[in-house]
Design a protein around this motif. Structure first.
Motif, short mmCIF file in Angstrom:
data_model
loop_
_atom_site.label_atom_id
_atom_site.label_comp_id
_atom_site.label_asym_id
_atom_site.label_seq_id
_atom_site.Cartn_x
_atom_site.Cartn_y
_atom_site.Cartn_z
N GLY A 64 10.95 -28.31 15.70
CA GLY A 64 10.60 -29.26 16.87
C GLY A 64 10.77 -30.60 16.24
N ALA A 65 10.79 -31.86 17.06
CA ALA A 65 10.78 -33.24 16.79
C ALA A 65 9.87 -33.90 17.68
N SER A 66 9.24 -34.82 17.02
CA SER A 66 8.28 -35.58 17.80
C SER A 66 9.15 -36.47 18.84
N VAL A 67 8.33 -36.99 19.67
CA VAL A 67 8.89 -37.73 20.64
C VAL A 67 9.21 -39.10 20.28
N ARG A 68 8.47 -39.43 19.29
CA ARG A 68 8.94 -40.93 18.57
C ARG A 68 10.42 -40.58 17.89
N ARG A 69 10.51 -39.76 17.25
CA ARG A 69 11.65 -39.45 16.53
C ARG A 69 12.78 -39.38 17.43
N TYR A 70 12.74 -38.50 18.44
CA TYR A 70 13.49 -38.15 19.42
C TYR A 70 13.96 -39.81 20.35
N GLY A 121 11.56 -33.13 9.10
CA GLY A 121 10.22 -32.44 8.64
C GLY A 121 10.14 -30.98 8.26
N ARG A 122 11.40 -30.50 8.28
CA ARG A 122 11.53 -28.78 8.16
C ARG A 122 11.86 -28.61 6.63
#
Length: 124
Positions: A64-70, A121-122
Motif C-alpha cells: 500500500g501507499a500512504s495518501v501523502r506519497r500518492y 517502504g516494502r
C-alpha cells in the motif's frame, strides 16, 4: 536482479493499459472538448493514474501507499504532464508527439518514483 526485472515487466504491462487510457482521454479532450494540450494531458494523466495506481498497488509492488506519497506522485507526474503539454502548445507540436513523449517520460520517471518513493517502504 530477477525480482527487479519481474517488477519492471509487470510495470510495463500495466503501463500499456495506462497508455491506452491516457491517449484516448487526451484525444477526446483535444478534439471534442477543444482543450489545450497542456490541460488535456494533465486531465488524461489523472484518469490513467487512478487506474494504474490501483493496479500497481495490488499486483506490481504488492504494497500500500500512504495518501501523502500518492499525492506527491500525482503532483510530480502531473507537473511533468503539464510541462510536456505546455511546450507542445507553445511549439505547436502534434498531439501524437505530445502523448508519445509523455508516455516515455512517464514510464521512466514513474517507475523510479513509484519504486523508491510511492511504494518504497516494502522489503525487496
Amino acid at each position: 536482479m530477477k525480482a527487479l526485472w519481474k517488477e519492471f515487466s509487470t510495470y510495463a504491462v500495466v503501463g500499456v493499459a495506462n497508455t491506452l487510457i491516457h491517449w484516448q482521454v487526451f484525444y477526446v479532450l483535444v478534439t471534442a472538448a477543444e482543450l489545450s494540450q497542456a490541460a488535456s494531458n494533465v486531465a488524461a494523466f489523472c484518469v490513467a493514474a487512478m487506474f494504474s495506481f490501483y493496479v500497481h498497488a495490488l499486483y506490481t509492488f504488492e504494497a500500500g501507499a500512504s495518501v501523502r506519497r500518492y499525492l506527491a506522485y500525482l503532483c510530480f507526474m502531473g507537473v511533468v504532464s503539464f510541462v510536456v503539454g505546455h511546450y507542445a502548445d507553445v511549439w505547436k507540436i502534434h498531439g501524437l508527439v505530445t502523448v508519445a513523449s509523455f508516455s516515455l517520460l512517464s514510464l521512466i520517471c514513474g517507475l523510479f518514483f513509484s519504486r523508491f518513493i510511492l511504494f518504497g517502504g516494502r522489503e525487496a
